[in-house]
Design a protein around this motif. Structure first.
Motif, PDB file in Angstrom:
ATOM      1  N   HIS A 126       0.805  -1.306  -0.081  1.00  0.00           N
ATOM      2  CA  HIS A 126      -0.009   0.168   0.059  1.00  0.00           C
ATOM      3  C   HIS A 126       0.823   1.196  -0.097  1.00  0.00           C
ATOM      4  O   HIS A 126       2.041   1.453   0.388  1.00  0.00           O
ATOM      5  N   PHE A 127       0.099   2.296  -0.484  1.00  0.00           N
ATOM      6  CA  PHE A 127       1.019   3.621  -0.659  1.00  0.00           C
ATOM      7  C   PHE A 127       0.304   4.536  -0.321  1.00  0.00           C
ATOM      8  O   PHE A 127      -0.958   4.491  -0.556  1.00  0.00           O
ATOM      9  N   THR A 128       0.788   5.810   0.131  1.00  0.00           N
ATOM     10  CA  THR A 128       0.054   7.008   0.073  1.00  0.00           C
ATOM     11  C   THR A 128       0.474   7.854  -0.995  1.00  0.00           C
ATOM     12  O   THR A 128       1.530   8.221  -1.426  1.00  0.00           O
ATOM     13  N   PRO A 129      -0.370   8.157  -1.968  1.00  0.00           N
ATOM     14  CA  PRO A 129      -0.236   8.983  -3.305  1.00  0.00           C
ATOM     15  C   PRO A 129       0.195  10.274  -2.876  1.00  0.00           C
ATOM     16  O   PRO A 129      -0.263  10.949  -1.933  1.00  0.00           O
ATOM     17  N   SER A 130       1.077  10.706  -3.848  1.00  0.00           N
ATOM     18  CA  SER A 130       1.485  12.341  -3.601  1.00  0.00           C
ATOM     19  C   SER A 130       0.506  13.219  -3.763  1.00  0.00           C
ATOM     20  O   SER A 130      -0.417  12.916  -4.333  1.00  0.00           O
ATOM     21  N   ALA A 131       0.594  14.466  -3.621  1.00  0.00           N
ATOM     22  CA  ALA A 131      -0.277  15.457  -3.880  1.00  0.00           C
ATOM     23  C   ALA A 131      -0.573  15.558  -5.441  1.00  0.00           C
ATOM     24  O   ALA A 131      -1.837  15.729  -5.933  1.00  0.00           O
ATOM     25  N   ALA A 132       0.683  15.563  -5.997  1.00  0.00           N
ATOM     26  CA  ALA A 132       0.712  15.615  -7.479  1.00  0.00           C
ATOM     27  C   ALA A 132      -0.160  14.581  -8.187  1.00  0.00           C
ATOM     28  O   ALA A 132      -1.014  14.768  -9.032  1.00  0.00           O
ATOM     29  N   ALA A 133       0.055  13.125  -7.649  1.00  0.00           N
ATOM     30  CA  ALA A 133      -0.660  12.071  -8.059  1.00  0.00           C
ATOM     31  C   ALA A 133      -2.031  12.158  -7.704  1.00  0.00           C
ATOM     32  O   ALA A 133      -3.087  11.892  -8.528  1.00  0.00           O
ATOM     33  N   LYS A 134      -2.492  12.902  -6.385  1.00  0.00           N
ATOM     34  CA  LYS A 134      -3.961  12.893  -6.258  1.00  0.00           C
ATOM     35  C   LYS A 134      -4.540  13.852  -7.271  1.00  0.00           C
ATOM     36  O   LYS A 134      -5.745  13.700  -7.783  1.00  0.00           O
ATOM     37  N   ASP A 135      -3.837  15.123  -7.537  1.00  0.00           N
ATOM     38  CA  ASP A 135      -4.264  16.156  -8.629  1.00  0.00           C
ATOM     39  C   ASP A 135      -4.598  15.447  -9.761  1.00  0.00           C
ATOM     40  O   ASP A 135      -5.514  15.720 -10.539  1.00  0.00           O
ATOM     41  N   ALA A 136      -3.678  14.513 -10.424  1.00  0.00           N
ATOM     42  CA  ALA A 136      -3.839  14.043 -11.817  1.00  0.00           C
ATOM     43  C   ALA A 136      -4.834  12.916 -11.552  1.00  0.00           C
ATOM     44  O   ALA A 136      -5.453  12.746 -12.807  1.00  0.00           O
ATOM     45  N   GLY A 137      -5.403  12.709 -10.508  1.00  0.00           N
ATOM     46  CA  GLY A 137      -6.718  11.778 -10.548  1.00  0.00           C
ATOM     47  C   GLY A 137      -6.315  10.324 -10.816  1.00  0.00           C
ATOM     48  O   GLY A 137      -5.383   9.900 -11.166  1.00  0.00           O
ATOM     49  N   LYS A 138      -7.345   9.348 -10.416  1.00  0.00           N
ATOM     50  CA  LYS A 138      -7.003   7.962 -10.587  1.00  0.00           C
ATOM     51  C   LYS A 138      -7.326   7.589 -12.037  1.00  0.00           C
ATOM     52  O   LYS A 138      -7.900   8.124 -12.799  1.00  0.00           O
ATOM     53  N   LYS A 139      -6.411   6.623 -12.483  1.00  0.00           N
ATOM     54  CA  LYS A 139      -6.512   6.308 -13.659  1.00  0.00           C
ATOM     55  C   LYS A 139      -6.913   4.495 -13.626  1.00  0.00           C
ATOM     56  O   LYS A 139      -6.543   4.161 -12.583  1.00  0.00           O
ATOM     57  N   ALA A 140      -7.361   4.070 -14.723  1.00  0.00           N
ATOM     58  CA  ALA A 140      -7.666   2.676 -14.749  1.00  0.00           C
ATOM     59  C   ALA A 140      -6.341   1.743 -14.947  1.00  0.00           C
ATOM     60  O   ALA A 140      -5.537   2.006 -15.607  1.00  0.00           O
ATOM     61  N   VAL A 141      -5.979   0.693 -14.110  1.00  0.00           N
ATOM     62  CA  VAL A 141      -4.873   0.100 -14.284  1.00  0.00           C
ATOM     63  C   VAL A 141      -5.361  -1.298 -14.528  1.00  0.00           C
ATOM     64  O   VAL A 141      -6.280  -1.970 -13.775  1.00  0.00           O
TER      65      VAL A 141
END
Lengths: 292, 828
Positions: free
Chosen positions: B775-790
């Motif tokens: 598990h990881f905590t997303p960075s602020a930048a990652a949160k800004d970019a939004g979730k993507k399908a993987v």
């Protein structure tokens, strides 16, 4: 389709190990039997065996690195593991021949002893890897741990609902049996899988042992013939069945925890010993060259 | 007398805002004192689909190759930023009228009368429909049911409310999910019109029943109840009440809030009531419009999602263009340069619009399409020109969207490739095989090929070799599927050719095209849901099935003993026509399946014309019988195949199967997956079903006809030539694929933090080490970019194959295709 790590590529590394073992024995036997120079680590054959052994030890410990090089295309991890097992086993032969059974209270023998400990812990690990996954699969009967825990949770809430129809004494007892159920715990408890569940009996404040849910099951089965009303007997019967099922799931989960623990725990011996062996090996080689 | 406007725009989504913005521009230019247009919105706010997105959601601006042309701004960014820009545009002077749902339209071009829900009417010369396809939420239908603080039709964040009494109306998935989430902090009543939750998904059904029965949860249900009336709160924030009609009389519940989740009213009925024709019954069908977005009703224009363009940028460009057209400007559409680029490599000099018209006339199938749909088809397609190999090296290298050159005499595709594109030949010739090493057929201009992969999802059967100076249109599968959904003539035309070629491949008849076409017209196409039976053991049969798509399993003496599995292109039940009529097996669709049903007369006509091929068919039948017989003698193996089919592996092309008797649970497979895929594992080893030592973990199976590809707005999910289904960078994180995947193999995730180098992890303790963490905590930048399908991409392009398999120390993990299932279970 699924090939075990021993049978990988038609026992390729088993054959390699066999050849290496035979070559080592031949090297050992080729040492002159003179009294001045009996077979030992100091003859040229001894040096060759020692070099092979040292290289093997280093290479065997590199498995830990290869396993974590997830993008590596240098063989597959299964191939490496297969080679690790066979070449690790033949190391016992190579190193013993290198030592020529000359043991004493020194760092050289320490290195040898550590190596043996690593190899035998590895043998145990191999045994565990081969036999326990099948037992684990049979034990879990097609469901994973979370699914069983979920069923246990549902069972507990059904028991809580059902027991509300009973008298306060039985209710308190049943609820304490639920609350004081022990699952998992310290590493030792996980591995031994002994049932440390407890229960609080009516009129007492100190809990007593309730292994296999035995106390509550006994209490319920004693009350059933005494029940005044049929409906009461039915509730008690239902509770008895529920606690019976609970015992089955708890046992299954305990076995699951134990088997998973056993599959893992040997590595906590194998890896630290390997590190110690590498240190001892280094000292062994240095000291041999210093006291040449 | 109501006011009369030049243009009435219906629906204030991105398309409507853009159209109104352009109309406002013309008013300013003309110095008009009164607006000549009106933007009518049925709701109390604009762009409600986007308003409904969760807070901070990143909205993408696909397709990247298209430029925005609008008075109203739009670039990719957070929902709030985009809504802010639009709000400014509205404030700067757009004549919008809220709460004005259009309920009916009368009149004709130049003299339309739009009836509003309030009873008012608006008159307009032209109407632009930009109402989208989402529809308006179904209202409660009692006084006071307009959206307010007390009555809500959406729920942004359940945690906005705490310590309240909330009544949720509805019994669908949205109602159940909202009600359960709200009951964490509030007392919740859920009101169901029926006596059970029959419309909900299984998971939600179980959850709602559990919540109702949970004594510790303040969650109550009123069955067979409807809303009688509302008592509005006296002051904002105070409690109001709702009165329900229950089977035991009226019940009054005091509450702070009412959340109504009664679904939406799809706009189709309304659209058709305005005289607009939608030719197909398919629920996804959209009305036809011409090049200027005009529908079959003159003066009535359709833009945006309802016109078949679900992406924001396309819709906004159309809003601009449609106002241009209404003002009589023959503006070149924003996509004109794209067309020019696509046609740049053609051997003749012609305006792009003329080439477009020419090509539409050349291909009979395209002639009946409306020009706008054809234009979209071309823009989404690739134009291919074949050149002699010597000239190929000298051909100009254009961008990704310009004309593509291929070598003449070389295969366009080879047997076994997984490409699913559809080819239309405009000029030249193509030599086509219908099966590996099969006879060659010549394709002439105006004809098409590649429909086999389009319909069955299988890899290419046989090669296709292109002659010199041929010109082809290569269209992606998604566009063809959309076209077939909305255009009956195109779909039946493709279907007919598909059947003819499938029959040719299976029976190699020596018949004229007319005779073959006649037979193709007489056979029947059947559809089966997973688990549906084609025929049963013991019955007398008089037909066989040629599988179009999907998988059929044959069971004998019990549902779980699978003795054979057949895939698309193969025959099932041929024994009835080639041997004894009594069925020896039960044939069941393992996944949704389509077959061509062939009866005795057609069968005899097909095989009678080519007696040489009968021996081949007989040989294949013997193989099948031998195989089934061997399986039937190994019930254990047959049951294992049954289990795999039950897990949906019948539609898999590449599935991960773990041998539980070898798996030590080290999770090195998951770690390897994460390490080779930007820190996010795409498989869950422990989850998933097991039987007799075989475990099917949660991971992508790369389905023959991938469910996830079904409605991906930016077309981000693709299939590589080797069959891997993967998600490209253009994912907008909408979550459709996650919902559509029946195997939970897709998840939405923030980008994982970048891994430190080994040394800086080891020596400086920064970040996480190899194989860590789960598990990881997303960075602020990652949160800004939004979730993507993987999802799993089967490690395509990675040397040595899938990382999960390569990282398994004990050989427990293998990836395999359905053809290998027999080998898998027999070795077990």
């Amino acid at each position: 389709m699924h090939i075990s790590l021993l049978a990988w590529r038609g026992f390729r590394y088993g054959k390699w190990a066999l050849v290496l073992g035979l070559v080592s024995i031949a090297l050992y036997l080729s040492q002159g039997g003179s009294a001045a120079q009996p077979p030992n680590g100091g003859t040229w054959q001894g040096y060759v065996l020692g070099t092979i052994g040292a290289l093997l030890i280093v290479w065997l410990s590199v498995l830990g690195v290869r396993k974590r090089r997830y993008s590596s295309t240098l063989g597959t991890v299964q191939g490496w593991t297969s080679a690790h097992v066979y070449l690790g086993a033949v190391l016992l032969v190579v190193a013993t021949l290198h030592s020529a059974a000359q043991v004493g209270w020194n760092v050289h023998t320490l290195a040898y002893a550590l190596m043996c400990a690593v190899i035998f812990s590895g043998f145990y690990g191999l045994y565990v890897y081969i036999h326990l996954p099948g037992r684990l699969a049979a034990n879990n009967a097609g469901k994973d741990r979370d699914a069983w825990l979920e069923e246990l949770g549902e069972l507990d809430s059904t028991i809580r609902d059902t027991v509300e129809a009973c008298d306060a004494e039985l209710q308190a007892m049943a609820l304490s049996a639920l609350d004081l159920t022990a699952l998992g715990g310290s590493s030792w408890r996980q591995l031994t899988a002994r049932d440390h569940s407890r229960i609080i009996l009516p009129g007492q404040s100190k809990p007593v042992g309730n292994a296999e849910q035995g106390v509550i099951v006994k209490a319920l089965s004693e009350r059933i013939p005494d029940a005044r009303k049929q409906s009461q007997a039915e509730v008690l019967n239902e509770l008895l069945a529920l606690f019976g099922r609970r015992r089955v799931i708890l046992n299954l989960l305990r076995r699951e925890i134990r088997l998973r623990g056993l599959i893992r725990v040997w590595l906590f011996v194998h890896i630290p010993l390997t590190v110690a062996l590498l240190v001892a090996l280094l000292i062994h080689i240095f000291s041999v060259f210093i006291y040449w | 007398m109501s006011k009369r406007y030049h243009i009435a725009v219906v629906g204030a989504g991105p398309a409507g805002l853009s159209a109104a913005g352009r109309a406002a521009h013309y008013d300013r230019e003309a110095g008009a004192s009164e607006p000549s247009y009106i933007l009518l919105e049925g709701f109390n706010t604009f762009a409600k689909t986007i308003q409904k997105y969760q807070k901070g959601k990143h909205v993408m601006d696909e397709p990247g190759f298209l430029d925005l042309r609008s008075e109203v701004g739009f670039t990719a960014g957070k929902r709030e930023e985009i809504l802010g820009v639009w709000e400014e545009a509205l404030a700067a002077g757009i004549n919008i009228r809220y709460d004005s749902e259009v309920v009916g339209i009368e009149g004709e071009k130049g003299n339309f009368r739009l009836k509003l829900g309030s009873g008012d009417a608006v008159e307009a010369e032209h109407i632009v429909f930009s109402i989208g396809t989402q529809g308006n939420p179904r209202a409660l239908g009692v006084p006071g049911d307009a959206e307010s603080d007390f009555v809500r039709y959406t729920l942004d964040d359940p945690e906005d409310f705490k310590g309240e009494t909330i009544v949720v109306i509805g019994a669908g998935d949205a109602a159940i999910e909202n009600a359960i989430a709200l009951s964490d902090y509030n007392k919740v009543y859920i009101v169901n019109r029926r006596n059970e939750f029959s419309r909900a998904k299984d998971g939600n059904l179980n959850a709602v029943l559990a919540a109702i029965n949970d004594k510790n949860r303040p969650f109550y249900c009123r069955y067979e109840s409807g809303v009688a009336r509302l008592e509005m709160p006296a002051a904002p924030g105070a409690a109001g009440a709702i009165v329900l009609n229950t089977p035991s009389g009226e019940e009054r519940i005091e509450c702070h809030r009412i959340i109504a989740r009664l679904g939406t009213v799809p706009p189709r009925k309304f659209v058709e009531s305005c005289g607009i024709v939608i030719t197909s019954d398919n629920p996804e069908a959209v009305p036809d419009v011409d090049r200027h977005y005009q529908s079959n009703v003159p003066g009535l224009y359709i833009i945006g999602a309802l016109g078949g363009y679900p992406l924001i940028k396309q819709a906004m460009n159309q809003g601009y263009d449609v106002v241009e057209f209404i003002h009589g400007k023959d503006t070149k559409p924003a996509d004109y340069p794209l067309l020019q680029d696509q046609f740049s490599g053609l051997p003749y000099v012609m305006d792009a619009e003329d080439v477009l018209d020419l090509y539409q006339q050349r291909v009979p199938m395209f002639r009946r399409m409306n020009p706008l749909a054809f234009r979209e088809l071309i823009i989404e397609s690739r134009i291919i020109v074949s050149l002699p190999p010597a000239e190929l090296a000298r051909a100009p290298q254009g961008g990704e969207r310009s004309t593509a050159f291929v070598a003449a005499g070389e295969p366009l595709y080879r047997h076994g490739e997984f490409s699913t594109t559809f080819y239309t030949l405009v000029e030249g010739e193509v030599q086509l095989q219908l099966e590996q090493d099969g006879p060659w057929h010549t394709i002439k201009p105006g004809q098409f090929f590649g429909e086999m992969s389009l319909i069955s999802g299988r890899p290419r059967q046989g090669d296709a070799v292109v002659s010199q100076d041929a010109i082809l249109i290569e269209t992606p599968r998604r566009i063809m599927v959309k076209l077939m959904n909305s255009n009956k003539e195109v779909s039946s035309g493709i279907d007919r050719v598909f059947i003819m070629r499938a029959l040719q491949a299976a029976f190699r008849p020596q018949l004229s095209l007319a005779e073959l076409g006649d037979i193709a017209g007489r056979v029947e196409t059947c559809q089966f849901k997973a688990g549906q039976v084609l025929f049963s053991e013991g019955e007398e049969g008089d037909c066989l099935h040629l599988i179009r798509s999907g998988t059929v399993m044959l069971t004998r003496g019990g549902a779980n003993l699978v003795v054979n599995q057949n895939h698309s292109g193969e025959l099932v039940g041929q024994m009835a026509l080639m041997g004894a009529p009594r069925r020896r097996d039960t044939a069941t669709a393992a996944v949704r399946t389509e077959t061509i049903l062939i009866r005795r007369p057609e069968f005899l006509a097909l095989v009678g014309s080519q007696p040489d091929h009968v021996a081949t068919l007989q040989g294949r039948l013997s193989d099948v019988l031998r195989k089934s017989n061997r399986m039937a003698s190994q019930p254990q193996a047959a049951r294992a195949i049954g289990f795999l089919m039950g897990e949906g592996l019948g539609e898999a092309t590449n599935a991960l199967v773990i041998d539980e008797t070898l798996c030590v649970g080290c999770d090195n497979c998951e770690k390897a997956c994460a390490e080779t895929h930007n820190g996010i594992s795409r498989l869950d080893r422990e989850a998933g079903a097991s039987l007799a030592g075989l475990h099917v973990p949660i991971s992508c199976r790369h389905c023959e006809l991938p469910h996830c590809m079904k409605d991906c707005p930016p077309d981000a999910i693709r299939r590589s030539a080797n069959g891997e289904v993967f998600i490209s960078d253009s994912c907008i994180g909408c979550g459709n694929c996650e919902t559509n995947c029946p195997y939970n193999a897709i998840k939405l995730s923030y980008a994982a933090p970048k891994k430190p180098g080994l040394l800086s992890w080891l020596l400086l303790g920064s970040g996480s080490g190899p194989g860590e963490p789960e598990h990881f905590t997303p960075s602020a930048a990652a949160k800004d970019a939004g979730k993507k399908a993987v999802k799993c991409d089967a490690c395509m392009g990675r040397k040595g194959g899938p990382a999960c398999v390569r990282a398994c120390p004990t050989g427990a993990a293998v990836r395999l295709s359905p053809e290998q299932f027999g080998e898998l279970v027999e070795g077990h």
